[in-house]
Enzyme design. Structure first.
Site, PDB file in Angstrom:
ATOM      1  N   CYS A  53       0.917  -1.351   0.181  1.00  0.00           N
ATOM      2  CA  CYS A  53       0.042   0.208   0.006  1.00  0.00           C
ATOM      3  C   CYS A  53       1.029   1.282   0.225  1.00  0.00           C
ATOM      4  O   CYS A  53       1.948   1.175   0.447  1.00  0.00           O
ATOM      5  CB  CYS A  53      -0.763  -0.039   1.294  1.00  0.00           C
ATOM      6  SG  CYS A  53      -2.072  -1.194   1.331  1.00  0.00           S
ATOM      7  N   GLY A  82      -2.579  -0.670  -2.831  1.00  0.00           N
ATOM      8  CA  GLY A  82      -3.617   0.105  -2.218  1.00  0.00           C
ATOM      9  C   GLY A  82      -3.266   1.488  -1.882  1.00  0.00           C
ATOM     10  O   GLY A  82      -1.969   1.909  -1.753  1.00  0.00           O
ATOM     11  N   ASN A 233      -2.229   3.802   5.343  1.00  0.00           N
ATOM     12  CA  ASN A 233      -2.552   2.856   4.308  1.00  0.00           C
ATOM     13  C   ASN A 233      -4.141   2.247   4.508  1.00  0.00           C
ATOM     14  O   ASN A 233      -4.772   2.790   5.258  1.00  0.00           O
ATOM     15  CB  ASN A 233      -1.613   1.431   4.314  1.00  0.00           C
ATOM     16  CG  ASN A 233      -2.091   0.770   5.779  1.00  0.00           C
ATOM     17  OD1 ASN A 233      -2.293   1.174   6.540  1.00  0.00           O
ATOM     18  ND2 ASN A 233      -1.953  -0.626   5.564  1.00  0.00           N
ATOM     19  N   PRO A 234      -4.852   1.687   3.406  1.00  0.00           N
ATOM     20  CA  PRO A 234      -6.168   1.541   3.295  1.00  0.00           C
ATOM     21  C   PRO A 234      -6.635   1.009   4.956  1.00  0.00           C
ATOM     22  O   PRO A 234      -7.775   1.072   5.263  1.00  0.00           O
ATOM     23  CB  PRO A 234      -6.472   0.738   2.058  1.00  0.00           C
ATOM     24  CG  PRO A 234      -5.535   1.236   1.209  1.00  0.00           C
ATOM     25  CD  PRO A 234      -4.177   1.438   2.063  1.00  0.00           C
ATOM     26  N   CYS A 235      -5.768  -0.299   5.206  1.00  0.00           N
ATOM     27  CA  CYS A 235      -6.346  -0.758   6.494  1.00  0.00           C
ATOM     28  C   CYS A 235      -6.035   0.014   7.845  1.00  0.00           C
ATOM     29  O   CYS A 235      -6.626  -0.268   8.885  1.00  0.00           O
ATOM     30  CB  CYS A 235      -5.953  -2.286   6.441  1.00  0.00           C
ATOM     31  SG  CYS A 235      -6.346  -3.368   5.409  1.00  0.00           S
ATOM     32  N   GLY A 236      -5.408   1.002   7.865  1.00  0.00           N
ATOM     33  CA  GLY A 236      -5.149   1.997   8.814  1.00  0.00           C
ATOM     34  C   GLY A 236      -4.220   1.590   9.864  1.00  0.00           C
ATOM     35  O   GLY A 236      -3.867   2.508  10.826  1.00  0.00           O
ATOM     36  N   GLU A 237      -3.487   0.411   9.383  1.00  0.00           N
ATOM     37  CA  GLU A 237      -2.556   0.270  10.669  1.00  0.00           C
ATOM     38  C   GLU A 237      -1.024   0.663  10.446  1.00  0.00           C
ATOM     39  O   GLU A 237      -0.371   0.616  11.406  1.00  0.00           O
ATOM     40  CB  GLU A 237      -2.367  -1.326  10.554  1.00  0.00           C
ATOM     41  CG  GLU A 237      -1.404  -2.108   9.715  1.00  0.00           C
ATOM     42  CD  GLU A 237      -2.280  -2.279   8.409  1.00  0.00           C
ATOM     43  OE1 GLU A 237      -1.912  -3.253   7.662  1.00  0.00           O
ATOM     44  OE2 GLU A 237      -3.350  -1.886   8.119  1.00  0.00           O
TER      45      GLU A 237
END
Length: 272
Positions: A53, A82, A233-237
């Site tokens: 990402c 991503g 990144n898209p998942c936020g981590e």
């Protein structure tokens, strides 16, 4: 072996076979697994990214700049990456666009364009794309941003998160007024606690937006002296600066740790 031989190509030519063997050793017994972009792309012969990402560049507040960033996002997604964007830099809905004598449509309308692009482009030819969209808690369109996913037809390809500042949380605690500002112009003022409650209610009702404590992220960033983070990144981590990328993998700790007490108790660590 496809993955191991491909990643070993980065090594000195005479030692590539040795490194491929070492990579194979840790992958074949699941002590380590690279993330999906490497497993899917390494050695496949396809021109795709092996990074998972990206956070894209800062979006300028101009039509040309916005669509230049859309193009970058589309090409990155086509290669399998991503993407994350901070849309706080786009002027709010109704703000004057003096050069053409019109009113701005606001960042959410352009997020709809990103959403359509993502729906159109199949990422690396095989999977749906992934995107993160963020907006600062003091942007004049923040209330519309918080409520946007009440409409089940909008931003289906986005995860969204509010960038929450320390100043905002102090104002929430004090139950004070919170100005909504763009480029030093205050558009209106809301109660900070009311805005916080809107975020919490939306999160309870339909699981978005998320919250990113952005001042804490930047304060704890080892590279804060040379970069500013406004997105993940898209998942936020993984918070990332503009044009930052994350390369993910999984370490199986149960395959790496040997327990001294198990040996003392005459117990096979593998059985544990």
């Amino acid at each position: 072996w496809r993955v191991c031989r491909a990643v070993a190509m980065a090594e000195v030519q005479g030692r590539r076979a040795q490194w491929a063997e070492k990579f194979h050793e840790v992958l074949s017994d699941y002590r380590f697994l690279p993330a999906g972009r490497i497993l899917a792309g390494a050695g496949s012969g396809r021109l795709v990214t092996l990074f998972n990402c990206f956070v894209m560049g800062r979006i300028p507040d101009s039509l040309a700049g916005i669509f230049d960033n859309l193009k970058e996002a589309a090409l990155t997604m086509q290669q399998g990456g991503g993407i994350g964007h901070d849309f706080s830099t786009i002027r709010p809905s109704g703000a004057p666009v003096r050069g053409v004598g019109a009113d701005a449509s606001g960042p959410l309308s352009f997020m709809d364009v990103w959403d359509s692009m993502c729906r159109t482009i199949m990422s690396a030819g095989t999977r749906r794309g992934a995107m993160m969209g963020t907006m600062r808690c003091d942007h004049p369109d923040i209330e519309s941003f918080i409520a946007v996913k009440r409409d089940k037809s909008r931003l289906r390809n986005f995860n969204i998160s509010v960038l929450v500042t320390d100043a905002f949380m102090r104002t929430v605690k004090a139950d004070g007024d919170w100005p909504l500002i763009f480029e030093s112009v205050t558009y209106r003022t809301v109660r900070a606690r009311s805005l916080w409650e809107q975020i919490m209610r939306a999160t309870y009702d339909y699981a978005e937006p998320g919250v990113i404590f952005i001042d804490k992220v930047n304060a704890d960033n080892n590279l804060a002296y040379c970069e500013s983070i406004q997105c993940t990144n898209p998942c936020g981590e993984q918070p990332l600066p503009p044009y930052g990328a994350c390369l993910l993998g999984s370490i199986n700790l149960s395959r790496l740790v040997r327990l001294p007490f198990a040996e003392a108790a005459d117990v096979d660590p593998e059985e544990l």
